[in-house]
Design an enzyme around this catalytic site. Structure first.
Site, PDB file in Angstrom:
ATOM      1  N   ASP A 191      19.697   2.657   9.214  1.00  0.00           N
ATOM      2  CA  ASP A 191      19.857   2.363  10.629  1.00  0.00           C
ATOM      3  C   ASP A 191      20.198   0.876  10.740  1.00  0.00           C
ATOM      4  O   ASP A 191      19.335   0.013  10.634  1.00  0.00           O
ATOM      5  CB  ASP A 191      18.544   2.701  11.350  1.00  0.00           C
ATOM      6  CG  ASP A 191      18.469   2.190  12.779  1.00  0.00           C
ATOM      7  OD1 ASP A 191      19.475   1.652  13.288  1.00  0.00           O
ATOM      8  OD2 ASP A 191      17.385   2.320  13.387  1.00  0.00           O
ATOM      9  N   CYS A 214      13.411   6.389   3.582  1.00  0.00           N
ATOM     10  CA  CYS A 214      14.802   5.953   3.746  1.00  0.00           C
ATOM     11  C   CYS A 214      15.162   4.992   2.623  1.00  0.00           C
ATOM     12  O   CYS A 214      16.177   5.176   1.957  1.00  0.00           O
ATOM     13  CB  CYS A 214      14.990   5.285   5.103  1.00  0.00           C
ATOM     14  SG  CYS A 214      14.772   6.400   6.496  1.00  0.00           S
ATOM     15  N   GLU A 220       3.578  -4.427   7.688  1.00  0.00           N
ATOM     16  CA  GLU A 220       3.987  -3.144   7.122  1.00  0.00           C
ATOM     17  C   GLU A 220       4.068  -3.229   5.597  1.00  0.00           C
ATOM     18  O   GLU A 220       3.630  -2.315   4.889  1.00  0.00           O
ATOM     19  CB  GLU A 220       5.342  -2.704   7.686  1.00  0.00           C
ATOM     20  CG  GLU A 220       5.772  -1.333   7.171  1.00  0.00           C
ATOM     21  CD  GLU A 220       7.234  -1.035   7.419  1.00  0.00           C
ATOM     22  OE1 GLU A 220       7.535   0.096   7.847  1.00  0.00           O
ATOM     23  OE2 GLU A 220       8.097  -1.916   7.152  1.00  0.00           O
ATOM     24  N   TYR A 235       5.594   5.978   1.687  1.00  0.00           N
ATOM     25  CA  TYR A 235       5.899   4.873   0.773  1.00  0.00           C
ATOM     26  C   TYR A 235       4.728   4.357  -0.066  1.00  0.00           C
ATOM     27  O   TYR A 235       4.768   4.380  -1.297  1.00  0.00           O
ATOM     28  CB  TYR A 235       6.479   3.697   1.571  1.00  0.00           C
ATOM     29  CG  TYR A 235       7.764   3.988   2.270  1.00  0.00           C
ATOM     30  CD1 TYR A 235       8.984   3.938   1.595  1.00  0.00           C
ATOM     31  CD2 TYR A 235       7.781   4.319   3.620  1.00  0.00           C
ATOM     32  CE1 TYR A 235      10.175   4.205   2.251  1.00  0.00           C
ATOM     33  CE2 TYR A 235       8.964   4.591   4.284  1.00  0.00           C
ATOM     34  CZ  TYR A 235      10.160   4.530   3.594  1.00  0.00           C
ATOM     35  OH  TYR A 235      11.339   4.811   4.244  1.00  0.00           O
ATOM     36  N   TRP A 291       5.515   2.686  13.527  1.00  0.00           N
ATOM     37  CA  TRP A 291       5.294   4.037  13.021  1.00  0.00           C
ATOM     38  C   TRP A 291       4.671   4.959  14.062  1.00  0.00           C
ATOM     39  O   TRP A 291       4.379   6.130  13.760  1.00  0.00           O
ATOM     40  CB  TRP A 291       4.413   3.993  11.767  1.00  0.00           C
ATOM     41  CG  TRP A 291       5.147   3.584  10.533  1.00  0.00           C
ATOM     42  CD1 TRP A 291       5.264   2.336  10.002  1.00  0.00           C
ATOM     43  CD2 TRP A 291       5.889   4.442   9.651  1.00  0.00           C
ATOM     44  NE1 TRP A 291       6.019   2.350   8.862  1.00  0.00           N
ATOM     45  CE2 TRP A 291       6.416   3.631   8.619  1.00  0.00           C
ATOM     46  CE3 TRP A 291       6.151   5.813   9.635  1.00  0.00           C
ATOM     47  CZ2 TRP A 291       7.193   4.154   7.583  1.00  0.00           C
ATOM     48  CZ3 TRP A 291       6.929   6.339   8.603  1.00  0.00           C
ATOM     49  CH2 TRP A 291       7.443   5.507   7.598  1.00  0.00           C
ATOM     50  N   ARG A 320      18.958   5.532   1.218  1.00  0.00           N
ATOM     51  CA  ARG A 320      19.765   6.730   1.484  1.00  0.00           C
ATOM     52  C   ARG A 320      20.240   6.777   2.930  1.00  0.00           C
ATOM     53  O   ARG A 320      21.323   7.286   3.231  1.00  0.00           O
ATOM     54  CB  ARG A 320      18.965   8.000   1.176  1.00  0.00           C
ATOM     55  CG  ARG A 320      17.778   8.196   2.096  1.00  0.00           C
ATOM     56  CD  ARG A 320      17.148   9.574   2.026  1.00  0.00           C
ATOM     57  NE  ARG A 320      16.026   9.647   2.962  1.00  0.00           N
ATOM     58  CZ  ARG A 320      16.136  10.002   4.233  1.00  0.00           C
ATOM     59  NH1 ARG A 320      17.307  10.335   4.746  1.00  0.00           N
ATOM     60  NH2 ARG A 320      15.064  10.037   5.007  1.00  0.00           N
ATOM     61  N   ARG A 322      14.747  -1.891 -18.991  1.00  0.00           N
ATOM     62  CA  ARG A 322      15.677  -1.380 -17.980  1.00  0.00           C
ATOM     63  C   ARG A 322      15.042  -0.294 -17.113  1.00  0.00           C
ATOM     64  O   ARG A 322      15.738   0.400 -16.368  1.00  0.00           O
ATOM     65  CB  ARG A 322      16.938  -0.848 -18.662  1.00  0.00           C
ATOM     66  CG  ARG A 322      17.744  -1.928 -19.377  1.00  0.00           C
ATOM     67  CD  ARG A 322      19.072  -1.396 -19.901  1.00  0.00           C
ATOM     68  NE  ARG A 322      18.911  -0.437 -20.980  1.00  0.00           N
ATOM     69  CZ  ARG A 322      18.873  -0.758 -22.276  1.00  0.00           C
ATOM     70  NH1 ARG A 322      18.968  -2.028 -22.651  1.00  0.00           N
ATOM     71  NH2 ARG A 322      18.740   0.178 -23.195  1.00  0.00           N
TER      72      ARG A 322
END
Length: 308
Positions: free
Chosen positions: A212, A180, A72, A120, A94, A209, A160
């Protein structure tokens, strides 16, 4: 009354186990998108995992699907959004979100099965490009955040703004599943002037965020640890630490019994990661066979159903 897992400050896995115990004992019972229901807390203390000396925080209180994690991650790195490429390799994580039924439920029924939209990998490699479908060639389109991070680590290590973001509000409606693990920031600790031959140390802070804890977080810990090791390899730095900050940290209600069983298990030493080849110079050079995990012993796998 909260019951804590046995503490062992010398083993990082206890952070994860104690977080599960805290959620089970003190969390709020909440409805969720999948209809399964969760027990959740918000913004628990950060999880910190050492990556020094090639350590790989691959959880040991249950068997972790290392091949799936690596495949993945390589899929992300190459900017792919076609879940059938993973399915063909036996990695089916998926499949639920890429099914025709699920895509139709998201208003994306015009897409073929497995076309997840600008998820992603697309955001990592082509942020801002207009998404067409999973088969389009996006070479040169959008911002290649991954290469920008690598360039900054090499050329401006105290910057930064070494940030990799998967959260693109404009593209959220086009995604089968919004990200996520939303973003991460890299930090380079330069060697002391007294020892200029020492390599800089590379750390990663990831914000998630939606977490699981039963199924997802073991994957996410290992995945971002591997990503940090990979970037360290191609930037001439040493992987140092992975820090994970969670938002909604939850246990699905149908995972409770399985996690109670896992909490009875004592962690084993984390394994080490080494590279099968010495000539890996580019982030896209990595293939599955390059990842060699030494010393991984774990307790048996524990079945948990994925909620979609």
């Amino acid at each position: 009354m909260t019951i804590s897992v046995l503490q062992n400050p010398e083993h990082d896995e206890y952070q994860y186990l104690n977080l599960i115990r805290r959620v089970l004992d003190t969390g709020d019972v909440r409805p969720d998108r999948t209809g399964t229901g969760t027990i959740a807390i918000f913004a628990p203390p950060s999880l910190r995992f050492s990556l020094s000396d090639s350590t790989l925080p691959l959880l040991t209180t249950k068997r972790t699907f290392m091949r799936g994690i690596v495949e993945e991650l390589l899929w992300f790195v190459h900017g792919s959004t076609d879940s059938t490429l993973l399915t063909k390799k036996g990695v089916k994580i998926w499949d639920g979100n890429g099914s025709k039924e699920f895509l139709e439920s998201r208003g994306l029924g015009h897409r073929r099965e497995g076309d997840l939209g600008p998820v992603y990998g697309f955001q990592w490699r082509h942020f801002g490009a207009e998404y067409v479908d999973c088969e389009t060639d996006y070479t040169g389109q959008g911002v290649d955040q991954l290469r920008e991070c690598i360039k900054k680590i090499k050329e401006n290590p105290t910057d930064r703004r070494i940030i990799l973001s998967a959260w693109n509000p404009k593209d959220i409606p086009l995604m089968a599943l919004p990200p996520c693990h939303m973003m991460c920031q890299f930090y380079v600790q330069l060697p002391p002037t007294s020892n200029p031959t020492q390599k800089p140390k590379l750390s990663c802070l990831m914000y998630q965020r939606s977490a699981d804890l039963g199924l997802g977080i073991p994957f996410n810990i290992a995945s971002y640890a591997l990503l940090t090791h990979m970037i360290a390899r191609v930037t001439g730095t040493d992987a140092h630490e992975l820090v994970i900050q969670l938002g909604d940290a939850h246990v699905y209600r149908d995972h409770v019994d399985a996690l109670e069983e896992q909490l009875k298990r004592e962690p084993k030493p984390f394994p080490n990661l080494r590279w099968a080849r010495d000539d890996i110079e580019d982030i896209e050079d990595f293939v599955y066979s390059d990842f060699v995990v030494d010393g991984y012993t774990s307790h048996p796998a524990i079945a948990m159903k994925m909620s979609v």
